[in-house]
Structures are given as structure tokens and as C-alpha cells.
Design an enzyme around this catalytic site. Sequence first.
Site, short mmCIF file in Angstrom:
data_model
loop_
_atom_site.label_atom_id
_atom_site.label_comp_id
_atom_site.label_asym_id
_atom_site.label_seq_id
_atom_site.Cartn_x
_atom_site.Cartn_y
_atom_site.Cartn_z
N HIS A 261 -87.94 17.98 37.64
CA HIS A 261 -86.92 18.74 38.62
C HIS A 261 -86.06 17.93 39.16
O HIS A 261 -84.85 17.65 39.22
CB HIS A 261 -87.73 19.74 39.72
CG HIS A 261 -86.67 20.58 40.58
ND1 HIS A 261 -86.14 21.86 40.36
CD2 HIS A 261 -86.16 20.11 41.91
CE1 HIS A 261 -85.66 21.99 41.44
NE2 HIS A 261 -85.43 20.99 42.21
N GLU A 262 -86.84 16.76 40.06
CA GLU A 262 -86.29 15.83 40.70
C GLU A 262 -85.39 14.80 39.89
O GLU A 262 -84.40 14.36 40.09
CB GLU A 262 -87.28 15.02 41.67
CG GLU A 262 -87.79 15.97 42.65
CD GLU A 262 -87.20 16.69 43.28
OE1 GLU A 262 -86.01 16.55 43.96
OE2 GLU A 262 -87.56 17.94 43.97
N HIS A 265 -81.85 16.22 39.29
CA HIS A 265 -81.15 15.81 40.28
C HIS A 265 -80.71 14.54 40.50
O HIS A 265 -79.52 14.14 40.72
CB HIS A 265 -82.02 15.89 42.06
CG HIS A 265 -81.93 17.42 42.19
ND1 HIS A 265 -80.95 18.37 42.47
CD2 HIS A 265 -83.18 18.16 42.66
CE1 HIS A 265 -81.32 19.30 43.07
NE2 HIS A 265 -82.73 19.62 43.09
N GLU A 291 -78.64 22.24 42.12
CA GLU A 291 -79.68 22.75 41.37
C GLU A 291 -79.89 23.25 40.10
O GLU A 291 -80.82 23.35 39.49
CB GLU A 291 -80.05 23.99 42.28
CG GLU A 291 -81.52 24.65 42.38
CD GLU A 291 -82.49 23.82 43.10
OE1 GLU A 291 -81.96 22.74 43.54
OE2 GLU A 291 -83.68 24.02 42.86
#
Lengths: 491, 491
Positions: A261-262, A265, A291
Site C-alpha cells: 500500500h505505502e 503511494h 489512494e
Amino acid sequence: MGTDAYGQIGELAKEVSLLSSMGSLLSWDQEIFLPKHGLPFRAEQQAYLSGTSHRLWTDPKTGEMIEEALSQVDHGSDEEVNLVRWKRDFERASCLPVELVEKSAREEAKAHEAWKSAREANQFSMFSESLETLIEIAKEKANHWGYEDSPYDALLEIYEPGLKVRDLNPLFGQVASELTSICEKAFRQEQPEPLPPGPYPLEKQKELNRKVAEAVGFDFERGRMDVSVHPFSSGMGPHDNRITTRYDEADFTSSLSAILHEAGHGMYEQGLNPDAFATPLGESVSLGIHESQSRFWENQIGRSEAFWQSWYPTILEYFPSLQGYGPEKLAAFVNQVQRSFIRVDASEIGYDLHVILRFEVEEKIFSGELKVDEVPIFWNDRFKEMIGLEVPDDAHGCLQDIHWSMGGFGYFPTYTLGSINAAMLYEAVTHELGDLAPYVAKQDYAPIQNFLKEKIHRQGRRYLPNELIEFATGSKQSARPMLNYFAKKVG
Amino acid sequence: MGTDAYGQIGELAKEVSLLSSMGSLLSWDQEIFLPKHGLPFRAEQQAYLSGTSHRLWTDPKTGEMIEEALSQVDHGSDEEVNLVRWKRDFERASCLPVELVEKSAREEAKAHEAWKSAREANQFSMFSESLETLIEIAKEKANHWGYEDSPYDALLEIYEPGLKVRDLNPLFGQVASELTSICEKAFRQEQPEPLPPGPYPLEKQKELNRKVAEAVGFDFERGRMDVSVHPFSSGMGPHDNRITTRYDEADFTSSLSAILHEAGHGMYEQGLNPDAFATPLGESVSLGIHESQSRFWENQIGRSEAFWQSWYPTILEYFPSLQGYGPEKLAAFVNQVQRSFIRVDASEIGYDLHVILRFEVEEKIFSGELKVDEVPIFWNDRFKEMIGLEVPDDAHGCLQDIHWSMGGFGYFPTYTLGSINAAMLYEAVTHELGDLAPYVAKQDYAPIQNFLKEKIHRQGRRYLPNELIEFATGSKQSARPMLNYFAKKVG
């Protein structure tokens, strides 16, 4: 070519970006390293940086320079794109009286403490006074910014430029209704086999996570990975983007999901055009687009069976006790669907119901339909309808999330916009490359990454978020791909 | 009571301290965490901060406000002390033309690269051109600042206000001559028993170091401890002081010594008066005083037998393989005296000869007695005389230290001033409390720490460094206590 006025604004924007990049480092350090008693001075440092930026940026001369430059640059040029965005930023920032900005910061600091105490004491009423104050301030800001239909529109604009309640209501209404049915079906399905008990040593998890992050395309020469209480991603310069996760020695998949997820980003930030640094064309466009990048890698890629098939041999090297469990069970485990009171612990399917519920509350507060002290009852009733659980107390209900205590009204919807956009992008990449499973199976992520880089990252703030999605996917923003993806998963 | 002009200078100083505290965090992060490609932008951030500080501080209005405030405050007041120091800072900063400051930063960046290449290639001549440029710049700065006897005085003033070559020459001459004899005797003594081979796991060393640092008085609620290539200490706010060390799994005493050293620096900063933050009365006074704090804890306390006796049971818990070695041997091991080419690896006894040698070189360069290309021969000859070793190459000789490449001429003497001051303070604390061994044996460090806090830390920049030593110890600065301490050790 830059004109003189354009060059001057560029210099100013560079200075502001230097200040804000230092603010990012201060925040990053605060989350991970700051000693207990260092906090008050850190707050002074941050206030100094944001005050200085605000003062520089809202100087009336800035507005004059922007107008002058706009009259000089070529129509359709990149310079014009930058100036149009700068003009919007300048106008939004200049609308707010300094006293309101300062009052807002002060009340948020108080509200944050009130929220922490209320959550600890498990009592919403301890937070409601602060919350009312912050709502009043948000309404005041909205009035300064101006809006057509609802003050909530002016708040959405902070996080997702161009987004309006009148578009969100039908979009989220559709998601809420269809997703509730999908979840009902999913909640009744058999649970997958639990993960073997481990332990999965922290150091081994770190090594594996780093390997995976590097493989999907996170550049460790332009970033790093650390440990923090809540996973986050932060940029502090054109070649310095940092991600964090937390570790659970009983379940290595949770830190790995968070890292994917990170890294999503982080790769968005790393994919921005460094030559356009400190100009809108070198900046990320919105939280809903940000997102989409994180959820794409966490979910569309990171929960696919091809992903677990391809990584299984490596995972076995780190965790030999998984021998015999097999990649199919791993994939099933990370895709399990369970009812959860807490948003951040929610399964991929069901997560968006938590988001939409908070959006509904916010929207009703700002339209005047809901009073602050009615929030817990509304929350609990609606939670029962959507997720099917009786909320036992406020800490497991409307008090769970930090955002309101930071004045972050209008932030939540961007989570679900992220899910919606990720599913749209997945369809678009598939349309371009064909079935992605063979790429993922070979850990050949570059073609996927290149698509995202070209269609999203390198566009900076050229388009508004929903225009960007249409540019990247060829379709208008729609929840259909996400709902189809969820429905297919539940089978 | 502050007058209006005084209040305005205070505000300005606060702003400058906010900027410099952020610079400290940027540097700390750069040493430990910064991703490879983050360096150029980090340099821009630092240049922005130091440029802004310099511009704010050297505004002619600052000088006028200081004069105005000086005419308003009470004679003998704390405000007056602050204003006198601020006046000196303002005048020193304002002396330098901005072009010279910028040229200096540019040439230092180049020189740093040249030094690294020269050291790798083991060839002083590759560095000599850059070195000559930096020396010329330093002389130019000295001319702007002004001096009585030697341009070197104006450089010493950067690090040790009030220090003059005419005082250093006899002081260091005495140390060089007596210490050379002491070392000759020490080098002939039998070597202590080596440390058992370990390994001493890094994580265990960390825990032990933290325990020791906490015990001697380093406050982890106002600071932290990390790992870096070179141990250092850094303050980034009135309640945020950080120390680092490096670890050798074959010898836990080296990281422990480094932590005691850095904790000494950190405790000085933590002992400053936080209410006087961002004023001279809340600032450390000089490098020579700073180094006295670090060397006091590293050497006077950390190499005493009472220290190792008291910690031995704890050390055994972390490193059971030391069972049977005993605290006496540990104390002997950390006190072993060996010839060393490299300053940072030198024994406590002998270390100051390395320092004095570089001082001699610097002093002769700035008095015109020595040319840059004569440095290696001078170094090697003098090294043979003082330490008794033939220097095999420049990397083991005059090229070993980074300071010159950063324009740090006049910095080195403060290391030996630190040793001198530490020994004087040790005698003074002993005079006050009696023999310190019983305190150290009980790990009762508070009375020692309180003495240092009251007599040194809380004085800020009230006195010049040598005045402060006289205030704290009742005696004029002298190398006698240090030489006696060394002589007694060698027996």
C-alpha cells in the site's frame, strides 16, 4: 519558455516547497523518533514553517504576478497549466483570514487531546463540544471559500478538486447498496484456513518486504522504509520518499500488505516528473488518485493468486514453517472477508462501507440534517444495516478515527474514490496489456508500472482528478469496475 | 525585564534558533537516513536555512536594536550578558561579505570531494590545491574579522572565544613535551589481556549502552540514541538532544566508550537552561568546554576501575561469556596504551599528541612558516618524534581527518582543551565531594552531574570559556591536572 513574472512565481513556489519539504521531515521524524518532551518545540517549528509559507504565498503581489504571467504565456502551454493551478491555490489560500487559520490550528490541537481522552474513556460526549467547534470553523472556512450547493463541497475541494456532493451521493449510494449485498454473501462464506502460527521474525519480515517493494518498483536509492505505529508514506524532496509499516510477528501478511500500500503511494511520488518539482505539473493531484495507487498495489496486485504463487518460494526461504501451506491458501488467507468494527482492520471487501458511513454522517452534519450529539446513534443504526454488527461502544464506533479531531472533514470519501479508481485503472491496464496474471506471475511489474507512470504520475496536476481518470482509462469515473471486481471475488 | 528593543532581538533570535534547529534535524537525518539521491536537495534545504538565518541576523537593523537595547537594560543584568554576546555574534557575522560566505561554501563542497579522492588514492598532492584555496579563504575571513597577532587567532575565535595562539603555544608546548615522555614510558609497558572474542551482539550492546547512558544522567525523554557511521551528538530543540554510536561485535567497550562520550555532550545540552533557550545564557559556550563534558564521562569516569566494578554484574547479564575475565581486566583493557597512526583510534593517553601535531601544522601554515606542500614531510617527521612511528602513507598521516576539507582550521585545539578542562573539572568535583570512586562504585552519578550542571551547563555563555573554567574550578586553565592524571595512570 518562462517569462519574468513566471520565473518569479517559480522562485516563490520553490521556496514554499523547500519549507514544506522540511515540514515533511519534521512530521516523519515526529511519528518515528521524536523524544517525548520534544513535541511542543516541534509544534513551534511546524507553525513557523506553515506560517512562513502562508505569508509568502498569500502576499497580494503573488496574485498580481500570476495574473501578469498568465497574460504573457502561450495558450495551451505547460506554463499556463501551472499558472491556472497556482491561481486556484493562491485564491483558496488568500480567502482565509489569518485569524481563522490560527484559530483553526489552535482548536485542532485542543480537539486532538479531547478526542484521545474521549476514545480512552470510550465516551463520545467528551469529544462533542470540540467537534462542534471544529465543524463551525469548517463551515466558516467554507463560507470564505464559497460553494454552490453545500458547504461540504468547499471542504471536499481541499482533498479532491472538483468533487461535489451532488456527484458523490449517487456514486456512494450505488456502492453502499450493492456492496451491502455482496458483503452479506461474503460474510456467510466459509473462512479460509488460518495462517500457521509462526512466529514470523520481524527482521525476516523486513527483508522480505524490502525485496517485494523493490521488485514492484519502489526505488530505495530515492526512498527508504522504516517502522512506525501507523503505516504512512511521506515525501521530503524530489528524490526522497519514505514509507513505513508496523510488524505483527504472528502474521507477516499484514506488514507486507501495508508495505505494498505505502509503496504504491511512494511510487506515485517517485514517478512524478522531478524536472517539474515545485510546480503543479510535478505534484500529485488529489488524495483519491493517491489512494488509487496504493490500493492498486495492495489489492489488485497484492491479493491476486498470481502474486502469491510467484513469491511463495521466496517466502519459504524466510519462513520455512510455511512449507506445506501453499500459495493458494496464502492467497485465500489475505482475501478472507470478515465483519469488523474497525475500519483499518476491515477486509478489502467491506472496507468501503466504513468509509461511506462516515461520509454519510459528514454530509448530513454539513447539510444540517444531523446534530453532533445524534452522531453515535446514527452511526450505530447505520452500521447495523450495512455491516450487520451491533456496535458495542463509541471506541468501536464513531470515535475510532482520528480525522475529525484534525478538522479533516471531506477527507474520508477519498478512500473509496481510491478503491473505485484502482479498479478502473486495473481494467485499463488489462485492456492495454491483456491479462495481468502472467506479468504478476513472472514478477514483471515494469509494464504495469510504466502504464501508471505515464498515465497518472507524469500528468501531475494537469487534469482535475476525475478528468485524469478519464484520460487514463478512457471512461468516466464509475463504481462499476470495483463492484464487478468485488462481486467476482465473492463468486 | 526586557525592553522593547530587547524583546525584538529575542524574537529574532528565536526565529534564527528555529531555523538552525531544523538544520540540525536535516543534518542528523543526513548522517543516518537520507537516501542516496536525496543529497542535492538536502544541500538546497540547508543552504536556504543558513542563508535565511544569515540574512535575518546581519540586517543592519539588528545591530541598531542591539545598541538601543544595550542602552536600556540594567548594568550587570542577564539581559546585558545576552546583548553583549549577541553584539559579538552580530559583528562577527556582519564582517563577512556575502560573496565570501558563498564562495567559502562552494569551495568547501569541492574540497570535501577532493579530500575524499585524495584519501582513497592515498596522495596528499591531490588535495593540496583545494587546501590552499581554503586556507586563502580562511585568511580572507580572518582579515575581515581582524586580529592582533596572527590570522589564526581570528579562526580560533570561531570555536573557542577568547583563545589566542600566544596562550596556546606555551600550553600545548608543555603538554607535547611532558606527554611525549609519559607516552614513551606507557608504550613500553606490558599490554593487558585481550578481551574474550565475543561476539557481543549488537542488540545486547544497544541495551547495555542505553542503560549506562540513562544511569549517568542522559534523559531519554528529552533525547534518543541511534546508530551512525561516526558517533556524534546533535541538538534540535530545547528538549531534543540525540546521540549516536557505531557497533563492533568483537568489542563492546568501543561503543560503550563512544556512548559515554556522546552522552557527555548530550547532557551538556540537556543541562542548559531551557527557559533561556535561544539566548546566549541558554547556549553552550565553546567546543573546548563541550569536549570537556564528553571526555569527562568517557575517560575520568568511564575508564575508572570503580566504573567497571560497578557495571560488571550487569555486563555479565548481557555477555555471560565474560564470566571469569573480571572487572579489573576490563578496566585494564579500556586503559591500554598503544601507538596508533589514526587519531580516532588512539588511546586516551597519546590522543592529545595527535591533536597538538595538527595544531602545530595549522599554526605554522597561518604564520607563514609552513607551505602546504611541506605538510606531509613535517607531519611525518614530527609524528616520529612524538609517537615514535614511521608514517607509511598520507592516509595514515596528514590526510586522515576531515576537518580541513570543511574549512575547519582552528577546530582541532578544542579537543585537547577538552582533555585539559575535563581533568581540571575532575579535580574540582573531587575537591567538592571528596574521592569520586565511592560515588561511581554506587552508580550514584547525580552529585557529579549536579556539579557540572550548576558550574558549567547553567552558565551558558555568561563567561568566556577560560573564565568559565576558572569560575567552575577556582583555578586558572592549566594542563597540570591532566598531565598529573596521565602520569599517575602510567604509574
